[in-house]
Write a protein that holds these residues in place. Structure first.
Motif, mmCIF file in Angstrom:
data_model
loop_
_atom_site.group_PDB
_atom_site.id
_atom_site.type_symbol
_atom_site.label_atom_id
_atom_site.label_comp_id
_atom_site.label_asym_id
_atom_site.label_seq_id
_atom_site.Cartn_x
_atom_site.Cartn_y
_atom_site.Cartn_z
ATOM 1 N N CYS A 489 5.022 -13.213 33.543
ATOM 2 C CA CYS A 489 5.368 -12.252 32.496
ATOM 3 C C CYS A 489 4.975 -12.729 31.105
ATOM 4 O O CYS A 489 5.309 -12.063 30.110
ATOM 5 C CB CYS A 489 6.868 -11.960 32.535
ATOM 6 S SG CYS A 489 7.447 -11.272 34.100
ATOM 7 N N ASP A 491 2.314 -12.593 29.703
ATOM 8 C CA ASP A 491 1.390 -11.655 29.037
ATOM 9 C C ASP A 491 2.081 -10.357 28.633
ATOM 10 O O ASP A 491 1.425 -9.421 28.142
ATOM 11 C CB ASP A 491 0.202 -11.348 29.950
ATOM 12 C CG ASP A 491 0.620 -10.707 31.271
ATOM 13 O OD1 ASP A 491 -0.274 -10.424 32.093
ATOM 14 O OD2 ASP A 491 1.844 -10.499 31.492
ATOM 15 N N GLY A 492 3.401 -10.256 28.817
ATOM 16 C CA GLY A 492 4.148 -9.068 28.421
ATOM 17 C C GLY A 492 4.140 -7.944 29.429
ATOM 18 O O GLY A 492 4.680 -6.867 29.154
ATOM 19 N N SER A 493 3.573 -8.192 30.600
ATOM 20 C CA SER A 493 3.452 -7.119 31.590
ATOM 21 C C SER A 493 4.727 -6.898 32.385
ATOM 22 O O SER A 493 4.844 -5.901 33.107
ATOM 23 C CB SER A 493 2.305 -7.432 32.560
ATOM 24 O OG SER A 493 2.568 -8.634 33.274
ATOM 25 N N CYS A 494 5.686 -7.820 32.290
ATOM 26 C CA CYS A 494 6.912 -7.706 33.079
ATOM 27 C C CYS A 494 8.016 -8.508 32.400
ATOM 28 O O CYS A 494 7.778 -9.186 31.396
ATOM 29 C CB CYS A 494 6.691 -8.192 34.515
ATOM 30 S SG CYS A 494 6.071 -9.892 34.659
ATOM 31 N N ASP A 540 3.533 -2.930 44.522
ATOM 32 C CA ASP A 540 3.533 -4.366 44.240
ATOM 33 C C ASP A 540 4.761 -5.065 44.819
ATOM 34 O O ASP A 540 5.060 -6.199 44.477
ATOM 35 C CB ASP A 540 3.438 -4.635 42.740
ATOM 36 C CG ASP A 540 4.647 -4.113 41.967
ATOM 37 O OD1 ASP A 540 4.691 -4.336 40.738
ATOM 38 O OD2 ASP A 540 5.530 -3.484 42.587
ATOM 39 N N ASP A 592 8.872 -4.471 35.852
ATOM 40 C CA ASP A 592 7.898 -3.991 34.869
ATOM 41 C C ASP A 592 8.400 -2.760 34.112
ATOM 42 O O ASP A 592 7.671 -2.200 33.286
ATOM 43 C CB ASP A 592 6.549 -3.683 35.530
ATOM 44 C CG ASP A 592 6.653 -2.723 36.692
ATOM 45 O OD1 ASP A 592 5.691 -2.627 37.472
ATOM 46 O OD2 ASP A 592 7.705 -2.063 36.831
ATOM 47 N N THR A 595 12.900 -3.624 29.243
ATOM 48 C CA THR A 595 12.456 -4.004 27.903
ATOM 49 C C THR A 595 13.081 -5.342 27.529
ATOM 50 O O THR A 595 14.312 -5.501 27.581
ATOM 51 C CB THR A 595 12.866 -2.946 26.866
ATOM 52 O OG1 THR A 595 12.305 -1.682 27.236
ATOM 53 C CG2 THR A 595 12.393 -3.338 25.478
#
Length: 713
Positions: A489, A491-494, A540, A592, A595
């Motif tokens: 996570c 990379d901010g994707s989750c 996923d 995902d 917030t």
């Protein structure tokens, strides 16, 4: 050179006689036969059969005669992966310098292991019932004690399957390194082994560390057919510094032993070589046989006998290096130097002495350079004397008896290990009549009673009572390194969510963890896509492979502070209670749809246990796990949980419909699957792969339990 002191046991004590029991194996077991043909020194040979996954010992053998052929029958589970290991106490195998010994292991049809020419030991792993695709991580070929810093992981992988392997994924992780995965491509035939090296270094920090290595995705097709042996876990002690290890030679001799008189002079000359001075400590004990009139034995009969019994010595002359019979008496000074240059220890001693009249006061400081986790240790301070007689006191003609054992002045039992740091121990030696204090030296050593290994030793260079600040030399210092940590996570994707929870059905109350008996039947696809959950994942949530410590699937729902459903995710519940992501990320579940920085309630749902919801909201990502094993963190507290002795809290078993209420309808759901075996069933509350009366008994005391309104469908 087999004429060495180690093996010349013509002055005999007592030897054990091997007993053989022909196994009567029960259903689900296979009978293995271990055939042993010994060489000229059968007493050196021993073996064991252990379970590769659990370490359970299925059978052992030892106490063999010379040039003898025997057969032992051992029952093992037919589904097991086992490791057969054969040992040679001298270190030269069974063939072919001193007889033509050999061994094989068979079930009557297949020979799983065989040989005879090896060194100290040889191990063979095999499946009793082979499958097509099966890789096993056999070992991590590294020392138990390491210096802090970066280390490349190396070890062995074995193809236990019947099909060749062309590729697989090798993964590993530790407390300081997040999961690292590399794809390995090669040609590995059935029965062949592969030596691996990690592409990424492991940053080993000082203290107790554990590394886990596992394989999956064989030939690009996912999990192998036998996931129970995929993972290898290894515990290490990592030290910030290491000391030069001083070897301890302990010999057992007697003034009436003929062969002692023949071989001792050469042995003592080797140990006197100046090149190893101070790096090999020596203690020479005198048992009562073959002559109880031996004056050195007579001077301290109890402690000479105690050390003889400690090692189980059966004849003289016999010698040990660091608690092991390793053929050391055939070493030259060059052999000792080679051994010394490759040895280090996580312990350093300092000896300080003074005289009070004729008494020697001894202070020993033990510096543990890391935590020592061995739980059955003894710290011994021993006095030895170089004794010279004008005429031989026994029948073998010897007059010179160097490093002769006089007294144990300290035998400190240390249980529970040793924390890193310094500890000081004190002792006083009062010499007996006739002792020449100019020829007495002090030896200190730390011994692990579990396997007799000597972790460190030190000998004083000057006569006892005149030594100050005599220490082991610190030879290596660790280096700083940067742990490889990270999250999918980043990379901010989750968002990572750490949750711990236990299930009543598979609970092992002794360990406080859950059993993994269902592991082999777990599907790679999450099972919550039907009523009442109707969870349609986005693709996923399928597991690439099932972790070997996975207990079952669970479904976790996230609700905002107003109890509105926000997101859901299926995960794999591990034996220690952590919910892992199906992607293979073991530390947390990855959402995902949440917030970062927001607060959420979390519901944990299971196929046949009563669902629970957190009592309070948790800010995500959470740096401390949401521990739903704690009744205070669950809405409704203990009323919503099963408790074992008031110390362990788990989700309640018996909600076979998964609707949040345990009623007669759940019994009917169980009854519809009663008698089903060896698969993945909702009626299987203890998660052993079978629907039996045990699962009904879990339901009965929980009948009429009602879950929180927020978990009911």
């Amino acid at each position: 050179m087999k004429k060495s002191l180690l093996l010349l046991v013509l002055c005999l004590g007592l030897f054990s006689i091997s007993e053989f029991v022909h196994a009567q194996c029960s259903g689900g077991e296979t009978q293995l036969t271990v055939n042993i043909t010994t060489d000229n020194y059968g007493s050196e040979t021993s073996w064991e059969i252990t379970d590769a996954a659990t370490g359970a010992v299925y059978g052992t053998g030892s106490g063999y005669g010379n040039n003898a052929t025997t057969a032992d029958d051992v029952c093992v589970p037919s589904s097991a992966t086992v490791i057969f290991t054969i040992f040679d106490e001298y270190g030269d195998g069974m063939c072919c310098s001193y007889g033509t010994g050999s061994y094989d292991v068979t079930d009557g049809t297949t020979t799983f292991a065989s040989g005879g020419a090896f060194g100290n030991a040889e191990s063979t792993a095999f499946n009793i019932t082979p499958t097509a695709n099966d890789l096993m991580v056999l070992n991590l070929a590294m020392n138990n004690v390491l210096l802090s810093g970066d280390h490349t992981l190396t070890g062995t992988i074995v193809n236990l399957g019947t099909s060749p392997v062309s590729s697989f994924d090798l993964s590993w992780s530790s407390a300081t390194t997040s999961t690292q995965t590399q794809t390995v491509s090669m040609s590995l035939a059935p029965g062949a082994s592969y030596t691996f090296s990690s592409n990424t270094d492991w940053c080993a920090e000082a203290g107790a560390q554990t590394v886990e290595v596992w394989v999956d995705n064989i030939n690009g097709a996912g999990a192998d057919d036998n996931p129970g042996n995929d993972l290898h876990s290894r515990d290490f002690q990592v030290a910030s510094a290491l000391a030069q290890r001083v070897g301890l030679v302990e010999e057992f001799t007697n003034a009436y032993c003929y062969y002692c008189g023949v071989y001792n002079p050469d042995f003592y000359t080797e140990l006197d070589d100046p090149s190893i001075e101070g790096l090999v400590a020596r203690i020479i004990y005198h048992p009562s046989w073959p002559g109880s009139a031996d004056p050195i034995y007579a001077a301290n009969t109890a402690e000479n006998s105690a050390r003889t019994s400690y090692y189980g010595v059966g004849g003289t002359p016999t010698a040990y290096l660091n608690g092991a019979s390793t053929g050391i008496t055939s070493f030259t000074a060059a052999n000792y130097s080679t051994w010394i240059n490759t040895q280090s220890s996580p312990v350093a001693f300092t000896i300080d002495e003074s005289m009070s009249g004729s008494n020697v006061n001894i202070d020993v400081t033990l510096d543990a350079l890391t935590d020592i986790t061995n739980t059955d240790l003894s710290l011994l301070v021993v006095m030895v004397e170089d004794i010279e007689y004008t005429s031989a006191p026994g029948s073998n003609g010897e007059t010179h008896f160097p490093w002769s054992f006089r007294d144990i002045v300290l035998n400190e039992s240390i249980s529970g290990g040793i924390s890193a740091g310094s500890n000081t121990y004190s002792a006083t030696y009062t010499p007996g009549s006739g002792v020449d204090m100019n020829e007495v030296h002090t030896i200190v050593f730390l011994q692990d009673n579990a396997d007799k290994s000597v972790i460190q030793a030190l000998v004083t260079p000057d006569p006892s009572g005149t030594n100050t600040a005599v220490s082991n030399t610190i030879t290596q210092t660790g280096t700083a390194c940067t742990p490889v940590v990270g999250s999918p996570c980043d990379d901010g994707s989750c968002v990572e969510v750490m949750i711990d929870v236990l299930l009543e059905g598979p609970l092992d109350p002794v360990s406080g963890e859950m059993l993994t008996n269902l592991n082999a039947y777990l599907p790679t696809a999450q099972p919550f896509n039907t009523a009442p959950w109707n969870y349609a994942d986005n693709g996923d949530d399928a597991a690439t492979s099932i972790p070997v410590d996975a207990v079952d699937w669970v479904y976790v729902e996230a609700l905002d502070a107003s109890y509105n459903a926000v997101d859901g995710k299926a995960g794999l519940l591990l034996s220690n209670g952590r919910i892992a992501d199906p992607s293979g990320y073991m530390d947390a579940l990855l959402f995902d749809g949440l917030t970062a920085g927001m607060d959420y309630h979390f519901i944990v749902r299971h196929r046949n246990h009563l669902d629970i919801i957190s009592a309070n909201t948790t800010t995500v990502p959470n740096t401390a796990s949401l521990d739903l094993r704690d009744q205070n963190n669950v809405e409704g507290g203990s009323s919503q949980l099963y408790t074992y002795d008031g110390a362990i809290f788990t989700m309640l078993a018996g909600d076979y419909q998964g609707d949040g209420i345990i009623t007669v309808a759940d019994f009917n759901a169980f009854d519809s699957e009663a008698g089903a075996i060896n698969d993945f069933f909702n009626g299987d509350a203890n998660l052993d792969g079978n629907v039996t009366v045990t699962d009904m008994n879990l339901y009965l005391p929980n009948s009429s339990k009602i879950g929180s309104v927020w978990v009911q469908y």
